[in-house]
Design a protein around this motif. Structure first.
Motif, PDB file in Angstrom:
ATOM      1  N   ARG A 111       0.804  -1.223   0.000  1.00  0.00           N
ATOM      2  CA  ARG A 111       0.000   0.000   0.000  1.00  0.00           C
ATOM      3  C   ARG A 111       0.837   1.274   0.000  1.00  0.00           C
ATOM      4  O   ARG A 111       0.512   2.238  -0.701  1.00  0.00           O
ATOM      5  CB  ARG A 111      -0.896  -0.003   1.242  1.00  0.00           C
ATOM      6  N   PHE A 112       1.930   1.275   0.765  1.00  0.00           N
ATOM      7  CA  PHE A 112       2.631   2.530   1.038  1.00  0.00           C
ATOM      8  C   PHE A 112       4.034   2.622   0.439  1.00  0.00           C
ATOM      9  O   PHE A 112       4.730   3.613   0.667  1.00  0.00           O
ATOM     10  CB  PHE A 112       2.711   2.772   2.545  1.00  0.00           C
ATOM     11  N   TYR A 113       4.456   1.586  -0.321  1.00  0.00           N
ATOM     12  CA  TYR A 113       5.779   1.636  -0.946  1.00  0.00           C
ATOM     13  C   TYR A 113       5.607   1.703  -2.463  1.00  0.00           C
ATOM     14  O   TYR A 113       4.738   1.016  -3.007  1.00  0.00           O
ATOM     15  CB  TYR A 113       6.598   0.401  -0.561  1.00  0.00           C
ATOM     16  N   PRO A 114       6.397   2.525  -3.174  1.00  0.00           N
ATOM     17  CA  PRO A 114       7.458   3.375  -2.639  1.00  0.00           C
ATOM     18  C   PRO A 114       6.887   4.556  -1.850  1.00  0.00           C
ATOM     19  O   PRO A 114       5.742   4.949  -2.054  1.00  0.00           O
ATOM     20  CB  PRO A 114       8.193   3.855  -3.892  1.00  0.00           C
ATOM     21  N   THR A 115       7.686   5.109  -0.953  1.00  0.00           N
ATOM     22  CA  THR A 115       7.230   6.236  -0.165  1.00  0.00           C
ATOM     23  C   THR A 115       7.106   7.476  -1.052  1.00  0.00           C
ATOM     24  O   THR A 115       7.695   7.549  -2.127  1.00  0.00           O
ATOM     25  CB  THR A 115       8.180   6.517   1.004  1.00  0.00           C
ATOM     26  N   SER A 116       6.332   8.433  -0.581  1.00  0.00           N
ATOM     27  CA  SER A 116       6.031   9.606  -1.394  1.00  0.00           C
ATOM     28  C   SER A 116       7.186  10.580  -1.452  1.00  0.00           C
ATOM     29  O   SER A 116       7.510  11.131  -2.514  1.00  0.00           O
ATOM     30  CB  SER A 116       4.788  10.307  -0.834  1.00  0.00           C
ATOM     31  N   VAL A 117       7.818  10.807  -0.316  1.00  0.00           N
ATOM     32  CA  VAL A 117       8.871  11.817  -0.263  1.00  0.00           C
ATOM     33  C   VAL A 117       9.823  11.480   0.874  1.00  0.00           C
ATOM     34  O   VAL A 117       9.411  10.945   1.911  1.00  0.00           O
ATOM     35  CB  VAL A 117       8.275  13.238  -0.071  1.00  0.00           C
ATOM     36  N   LEU A 118      11.088  11.768   0.658  1.00  0.00           N
ATOM     37  CA  LEU A 118      12.083  11.688   1.723  1.00  0.00           C
ATOM     38  C   LEU A 118      12.463  13.113   2.094  1.00  0.00           C
ATOM     39  O   LEU A 118      12.771  13.929   1.217  1.00  0.00           O
ATOM     40  CB  LEU A 118      13.330  10.927   1.259  1.00  0.00           C
ATOM     41  N   VAL A 119      12.435  13.406   3.378  1.00  0.00           N
ATOM     42  CA  VAL A 119      12.778  14.744   3.866  1.00  0.00           C
ATOM     43  C   VAL A 119      14.038  14.636   4.707  1.00  0.00           C
ATOM     44  O   VAL A 119      14.077  13.890   5.690  1.00  0.00           O
ATOM     45  CB  VAL A 119      11.635  15.333   4.715  1.00  0.00           C
ATOM     46  N   THR A 120      15.067  15.382   4.335  1.00  0.00           N
ATOM     47  CA  THR A 120      16.306  15.351   5.109  1.00  0.00           C
ATOM     48  C   THR A 120      17.167  16.543   4.722  1.00  0.00           C
ATOM     49  O   THR A 120      16.859  17.269   3.777  1.00  0.00           O
ATOM     50  CB  THR A 120      17.069  14.026   4.875  1.00  0.00           C
ATOM     51  N   GLY A 121      18.241  16.744   5.462  1.00  0.00           N
ATOM     52  CA  GLY A 121      19.158  17.838   5.168  1.00  0.00           C
ATOM     53  C   GLY A 121      20.077  17.492   4.013  1.00  0.00           C
ATOM     54  O   GLY A 121      20.411  16.327   3.786  1.00  0.00           O
ATOM     55  N   TYR A 122      20.480  18.508   3.272  1.00  0.00           N
ATOM     56  CA  TYR A 122      21.351  18.260   2.119  1.00  0.00           C
ATOM     57  C   TYR A 122      22.713  17.703   2.531  1.00  0.00           C
ATOM     58  O   TYR A 122      23.429  17.136   1.720  1.00  0.00           O
ATOM     59  CB  TYR A 122      21.531  19.521   1.287  1.00  0.00           C
ATOM     60  N   ASP A 123      23.064  17.844   3.826  1.00  0.00           N
ATOM     61  CA  ASP A 123      24.390  17.413   4.264  1.00  0.00           C
ATOM     62  C   ASP A 123      24.530  15.901   4.323  1.00  0.00           C
ATOM     63  O   ASP A 123      25.655  15.402   4.384  1.00  0.00           O
ATOM     64  CB  ASP A 123      24.737  18.024   5.627  1.00  0.00           C
ATOM     65  N   ILE A 124      23.420  15.133   4.324  1.00  0.00           N
ATOM     66  CA  ILE A 124      23.560  13.673   4.290  1.00  0.00           C
ATOM     67  C   ILE A 124      22.974  13.087   3.008  1.00  0.00           C
ATOM     68  O   ILE A 124      22.544  11.948   2.980  1.00  0.00           O
ATOM     69  CB  ILE A 124      22.957  12.992   5.535  1.00  0.00           C
ATOM     70  N   LEU A 125      22.975  13.908   1.970  1.00  0.00           N
ATOM     71  CA  LEU A 125      22.516  13.440   0.664  1.00  0.00           C
ATOM     72  C   LEU A 125      23.268  12.184   0.252  1.00  0.00           C
ATOM     73  O   LEU A 125      22.696  11.241  -0.282  1.00  0.00           O
ATOM     74  CB  LEU A 125      22.715  14.551  -0.370  1.00  0.00           C
ATOM     75  N   PHE A 126      24.561  12.165   0.499  1.00  0.00           N
ATOM     76  CA  PHE A 126      25.391  11.051   0.031  1.00  0.00           C
ATOM     77  C   PHE A 126      25.345   9.875   0.991  1.00  0.00           C
ATOM     78  O   PHE A 126      25.142   8.738   0.606  1.00  0.00           O
ATOM     79  CB  PHE A 126      26.837  11.512  -0.126  1.00  0.00           C
ATOM     80  N   PHE A 127      25.548  10.167   2.281  1.00  0.00           N
ATOM     81  CA  PHE A 127      25.805   9.100   3.234  1.00  0.00           C
ATOM     82  C   PHE A 127      24.591   8.224   3.515  1.00  0.00           C
ATOM     83  O   PHE A 127      24.722   7.059   3.823  1.00  0.00           O
ATOM     84  CB  PHE A 127      26.311   9.705   4.547  1.00  0.00           C
ATOM     85  N   TRP A 128      23.413   8.786   3.399  1.00  0.00           N
ATOM     86  CA  TRP A 128      22.217   7.995   3.685  1.00  0.00           C
ATOM     87  C   TRP A 128      21.306   7.895   2.473  1.00  0.00           C
ATOM     88  O   TRP A 128      20.911   6.809   2.075  1.00  0.00           O
ATOM     89  CB  TRP A 128      21.467   8.605   4.870  1.00  0.00           C
ATOM     90  N   VAL A 129      20.987   9.023   1.871  1.00  0.00           N
ATOM     91  CA  VAL A 129      20.011   9.025   0.785  1.00  0.00           C
ATOM     92  C   VAL A 129      20.485   8.155  -0.380  1.00  0.00           C
ATOM     93  O   VAL A 129      19.734   7.319  -0.903  1.00  0.00           O
ATOM     94  CB  VAL A 129      19.733  10.463   0.308  1.00  0.00           C
ATOM     95  N   ALA A 130      21.726   8.342  -0.790  1.00  0.00           N
ATOM     96  CA  ALA A 130      22.239   7.560  -1.919  1.00  0.00           C
ATOM     97  C   ALA A 130      22.254   6.075  -1.594  1.00  0.00           C
ATOM     98  O   ALA A 130      21.971   5.235  -2.457  1.00  0.00           O
ATOM     99  CB  ALA A 130      23.645   8.041  -2.274  1.00  0.00           C
ATOM    100  N   ARG A 131      22.558   5.731  -0.356  1.00  0.00           N
ATOM    101  CA  ARG A 131      22.633   4.311   0.009  1.00  0.00           C
ATOM    102  C   ARG A 131      21.249   3.675   0.066  1.00  0.00           C
ATOM    103  O   ARG A 131      21.086   2.499  -0.271  1.00  0.00           O
ATOM    104  CB  ARG A 131      23.386   4.186   1.328  1.00  0.00           C
ATOM    105  N   MET A 132      20.258   4.433   0.486  1.00  0.00           N
ATOM    106  CA  MET A 132      18.890   3.906   0.418  1.00  0.00           C
ATOM    107  C   MET A 132      18.492   3.647  -1.031  1.00  0.00           C
ATOM    108  O   MET A 132      17.863   2.629  -1.346  1.00  0.00           O
ATOM    109  CB  MET A 132      17.912   4.884   1.071  1.00  0.00           C
ATOM    110  N   MET A 133      18.850   4.571  -1.887  1.00  0.00           N
ATOM    111  CA  MET A 133      18.529   4.398  -3.303  1.00  0.00           C
ATOM    112  C   MET A 133      19.253   3.167  -3.863  1.00  0.00           C
ATOM    113  O   MET A 133      18.669   2.374  -4.632  1.00  0.00           O
ATOM    114  CB  MET A 133      18.927   5.653  -4.083  1.00  0.00           C
ATOM    115  N   MET A 134      20.503   2.993  -3.484  1.00  0.00           N
ATOM    116  CA  MET A 134      21.278   1.849  -3.964  1.00  0.00           C
ATOM    117  C   MET A 134      20.665   0.522  -3.528  1.00  0.00           C
ATOM    118  O   MET A 134      20.466  -0.396  -4.336  1.00  0.00           O
ATOM    119  CB  MET A 134      22.722   1.956  -3.458  1.00  0.00           C
ATOM    120  N   PHE A 135      20.342   0.406  -2.252  1.00  0.00           N
ATOM    121  CA  PHE A 135      19.829  -0.865  -1.744  1.00  0.00           C
ATOM    122  C   PHE A 135      18.400  -1.127  -2.220  1.00  0.00           C
ATOM    123  O   PHE A 135      18.027  -2.272  -2.493  1.00  0.00           O
ATOM    124  CB  PHE A 135      19.888  -0.884  -0.218  1.00  0.00           C
ATOM    125  N   SER A 136      17.593  -0.092  -2.301  1.00  0.00           N
ATOM    126  CA  SER A 136      16.212  -0.296  -2.738  1.00  0.00           C
ATOM    127  C   SER A 136      16.151  -0.758  -4.183  1.00  0.00           C
ATOM    128  O   SER A 136      15.398  -1.683  -4.522  1.00  0.00           O
ATOM    129  CB  SER A 136      15.428   1.012  -2.573  1.00  0.00           C
TER     130      SER A 136
END
Length: 915
Positions: free
Chosen positions: A479-504
């Motif tokens: 029902r709820f995946y993929p999520t609609s939006v990820l909200v976070t600071g630009y300072d962890i764009l690489f360390f977390w956001v990119a890795r979520m994209m990679m694993f997903s």
């Protein structure tokens, strides 16, 4: 005529008396609990998991405010909203706290316990202190679904970690290798780049002579800030085109302390021949650039330190020394040999420090587990390139591509005991077995599990789908995946956001992927064969800074605890301050003045609503527009324009624009103008009023109720507590209204002006009225007439086409109708759209000349003081060089305003009669 419900509200707005119970009521009523069986369109966000033993800081408060803003608005817009909360086990951060506690309370280290005993102590710590941040989330009003709260070490997420580790391992994307890592001698573990904080430290730059001490014989001079690493030097590198060293390339130089080591001179493009002597020492096991050069030239890589940062296994007299002690001793020994040819002290240079333990990081060659990222990074990059996921603001895209297109393999192992233990077992004959969640680990003599745990970022990279039940095909995932939006600071764009994209995206390539629209289910056709992404939008907000634009830090002492603001000003003030300043990618400066302004706004809303309720404001069907006054039609049209602007801005994640426009409308146009006009339009004595006056009064009550209804709905996502309190009072007992704003309808045209075309005549008249009143107020002030003093005045309202607004105008500026013997003592002319209006006033007897002169002289002194302060700052070159542009612009603006005030006051003083 409307019932007065103002008595249901306390005399003043006191957030501390309301917020906790109001929030618990929302939770108890299930307003935030998502239903996967709902027929509503889905909207989902996963909360970036905070450290389980952490506390909310201002960055978190901004993050949570914006996510809650989205979640509340989407619920009101008719979406089935899942905002999924949870916490990260935070391997290093949590283990560090527990170890520190053991040292302080028991004088022990983790090594005084078995691994199992120590982990049990950490679980106890988590149970004792792990709920602090959840309480703070409740305090600021997070509308998360607490029934779905997750933890990165809970049973389901542990299963997900094992599952993806084995899938990556079996695909050949996880491997073990000796590489250079960021090493923390205090924590005795490798740490990630994001856990390294760089600062400018005072050190020394020492120049060492290698080779002969005779200038006529082969030698080179190299410089280093870490003399101790020379024990690991195996080569000297020069540029291939540097003619100074052409004859030395390929030759060797003896090591000053190691008789059995000859350092080869190599040529490599890495060397800058223009920097220093054009020669650099090469320590492959303790410098990342040297490591890469060492691989290119197949150099040996001797390690010279143990895990605690002490010199070890060099065979020199320096073995056993702590690295800083060794630094001094080695330099002195080199001086005795005559090899120190220069020393700069102090020498300021950038040094990386462990964020958790504070000491300088030691680059160290270490056997670690890695994720091979080439294939994964390409999928993450393609997802953005092809528009499957959109980054807001788009200006951040180049940073994304620069990272994913040049990504290095990811070190995922940590030498800790708290975390997901790496699911690898080693056998007595050298066997290596990876076990998934459904596999039985090998047992028997000689079998051992890998001692390391996974980097915390590994489990958090699974967060968008592991929290919804993956690897199982759950209703939430469907029902709820993929999520609609990820909200976070630009300072962890690489360390977390990119890795979520990679694993997903990787998970969706696996056979039997349970993702909706998965590749196996042919859902990738519309994506051109690309795998499913974890979120459709990535919204990157900026960093919260202090009011001078500086980064908040302990060293500067300028940090702000958001809970202090909740206590002192209320949660709504905290939230509105942050929402009113947040735009995609832009940093947000805040200070006490901002919080006080937001608190004042909440108070203004509260008082305005009480006033409206006292005057019978009511919700219900609006009268025909033809039966409304110009002011009524104008405020409804302005409300619709603001609503459209708010929706447009929020759809673009421009929270600042949306909330600033609401602030200006609610405070300025509604409270300062329409409410004042409504006082005139609503009869004070209904029994003595004419039928026309009664009809106009009832219509005004309905318009008041409609505007308040809509404004409170529009402000609810940013200021949930005060708006819900006021709205429930406004709608109390009225059939057809929701029990709370949290589950009410988001306003559309039908709730504002009904979709009617803007009444341009009403707009013109109101603009003229505002200008006329503003000019009269300014004139009265200049003349020293008190704001409450009534003044007889003659004004030709008919000539300005303002006859219908004459009563409102006279009330707002205290102008009485002139008597027959009226004589004007002063007059002003105001150019309006239809005519130039002359306002004649009789101010005789209304001005105390001596008091007015005294007041003006005081104001003049303040204006001159402001001018002096501004001139001093703007003439200070050091200040101008360091101050942010916004601060300098603000000073210049205040200087201009002060100059205008000085000239105005001076002119007014000259006009006053002499005493």
């Amino acid at each position: 005529m409307g019932a007065d419900r103002s008595a249901q509200l306390p005399p003043a707005w006191n957030p501390a008396e309301v917020e906790e119970d109001l929030y618990q009521g929302w939770v108890d009523q299930g307003y935030f609990t998502a239903d996967p069986a709902s027929s509503k369109p889905p909207f989902s966000i996963v909360l970036p998991p905070p450290n389980v033993t952490g506390q909310l800081h201002m960055g978190h408060a901004l993050d949570h405010t914006l996510m809650d803003h989205m979640a509340r608005r989407k619920r009101m817009q008719g979406y089935e909203v899942l905002w999924l909360p949870g916490a990260d086990h935070a391997g290093i951060a949590t283990q560090t706290k527990v170890e520190a506690n053991l040292r302080e309370t028991e004088g022990k280290t983790r090594f005084d316990y078995s691994r199992e005993e120590f982990v049990e102590r950490v679980w106890e710590w988590k149970q004792r202190y792990g709920d602090v941040i959840q309480g703070q989330m409740r305090a600021i009003g997070d509308s998360v679904d607490w029934s779905r709260e997750r933890f990165t070490l809970d049973e389901g997420l542990s299963e997900a970690v094992q599952t993806i580790f084995k899938a990556l391992f079996d695909r050949g994307l996880i491997y073990r290798a000796n590489r250079l890592v960021n090493w923390s001698p205090v924590l005795q573990t490798a740490i990630s780049d994001i856990e390294v904080v760089h600062s400018d430290d005072e050190g020394e730059l020492v120049s060492i002579r290698y080779g002969s001490l005779n200038d006529d014989e082969p030698h080179v001079i190299v410089a280093t800030t870490r003399v101790e690493t020379m024990l690991g030097d195996v080569a000297v590198a020069v540029h291939p085109d540097d003619e100074r060293y052409t004859d030395l390339v390929g030759t060797t130089l003896p090591h000053p302390f190691l008789a059995d080591r000859q350092m080869i001179v190599v040529a490599d493009d890495y060397v800058d021949p223009e920097f220093g002597t054009g020669a650099v020492k090469i320590t492959p096991a303790h410098d990342p650039n040297d490591f890469e050069l060492g691989k290119r030239h197949d150099l040996p890589m001797p390690e010279i330190m143990d895990v605690t940062g002490h010199i070890a296994n060099t065979g020199t007299q320096f073995d056993g020394m702590e690295r800083y002690e060794a630094r001094e001793k080695i330099r002195l020994a080199l001086e005795e040999q005559g090899r120190i040819v220069g020393r700069k002290f102090p020498y300021v240079h950038s040094v990386g420090h462990s964020e958790r333990s504070g000491e300088a990081i030691e680059p160290r060659l270490s056997l670690q587990w890695y994720v091979k990222v080439d294939e994964l990074a390409k999928m993450a990059g393609d997802a953005i390139r092809e528009g499957d996921t959109v980054i807001h603001p788009a200006s951040q895209e180049p940073r994304w591509f620069d990272w994913v297109d040049n990504m290095h393999d990811w070190s995922i192992s940590r030498q800790l005991w708290w975390g997901h233990r790496i699911p690898i077992w080693y056998g007595p004959e050298g066997e290596v077995v990876c076990c998934g969640s459904d596999d039985e680990p090998p047992t028997g003599e000689g079998w051992q599990q890998d001692e390391d745990v996974l980097d915390t970022w590994f489990s958090s990279a699974l967060w968008p789908f592991s929290t919804m039940g993956w690897p199982e095909a759950t209703p939430d995932l469907e029902r709820f995946y993929p999520t609609s939006v990820l909200v976070t600071g630009y300072d962890i764009l690489f360390f977390w956001v990119a890795r979520m994209m990679m694993f997903s995206t990787f998970v969706d390539t696996l056979e039997g992927s349970p993702f909706p629209g998965s590749m196996q289910a042919n859902g990738a056709e519309e994506r051109g064969g690309r795998p499913q992404v974890p979120f459709k939008d990535i919204f990157l907000h900026g960093l919260v800074r202090d009011e001078h634009g500086r980064k908040m830090s302990k060293s500067l002492g300028n940090g702000i605890d958001p809970m202090d603001w909740v206590r002192d000003y209320g949660a709504d003030a905290l939230r509105f301050t942050l929402a009113r300043g947040a735009n995609p990618g832009s940093d947000l400066p805040v200070g006490e003045d901002s919080a006080q302004s937001s608190r004042n706004f909440a108070t203004k809303l509260y008082n305005a609503t009480k006033f409206a309720l006292m005057n019978g404001a009511q919700v219900g069907e609006l009268p025909e527009r033809a039966d409304l006054t110009d002011a009524d039609r104008w405020i409804l049209d302005r409300l619709e324009a603001v609503r459209e602007h708010v929706d447009s801005a929020l759809d673009r994640y421009e929270f600042a624009w949306a909330n600033e426009s609401l602030y200006r409308f609610a405070w300025g146009e509604f409270c300062d103008w329409y409410l004042e006009i409504a006082k005139v339009q609503i009869p004070r004595d209904w029994d003595a009023a004419s039928q026309e006056e009664i009809s106009r009064g009832i219509n005004t009550q309905l318009v008041l109720g409609r505007v308040l209804d809509s404004v409170l709905r529009l402000l609810h996502p940013a200021m949930p507590f005060v708006t819900d309190t006021l709205w429930k009072t406004l709608t109390d007992g009225v059939e057809g209204y929701a029990p709370s704003l949290a589950v009410s309808q988001w306003p559309g045209q039908e709730l504002t002006n009904g979709g009617a075309a803007t009444d341009e005549v009403a707009v013109r008249r109101m603009e003229d009225l505002e200008k006329l009143i503003t000019e009269i107020r300014r004139f009265r002030s200049d003349q020293g007439v008190k704001p409450t003093q009534k003044v007889p005045a003659a004004v030709d309202f008919a000539a300005a086409d303002l006859s219908g607004l004459e009563a409102a105008a006279r009330s707002l500026v205290r102008l009485e109708l002139p008597e027959e013997d009226f004589t004007a003592t002063a007059s002003i002319e105001v150019r309006l759209s239809q005519a130039t209006v002359t306002v004649e006033l009789d101010t005789s007897g209304t001005v105390d000349v001596a008091a007015e002169r005294k007041r003006l002289e005081k104001d003049l002194a303040e204006a001159n003081k402001e001018l002096d302060n501004a001139a001093k700052k703007l003439s200070n070159q050091n200040f101008l060089a360091k101050a942010p542009e916004k601060v300098v612009a603000g000073i210049k603006e205040r200087q201009a305003v002060a100059a205008e005030e000085r000239d105005r006051i001076t002119a007014r003083l000259a006009e006053l009669p002499q005493a």
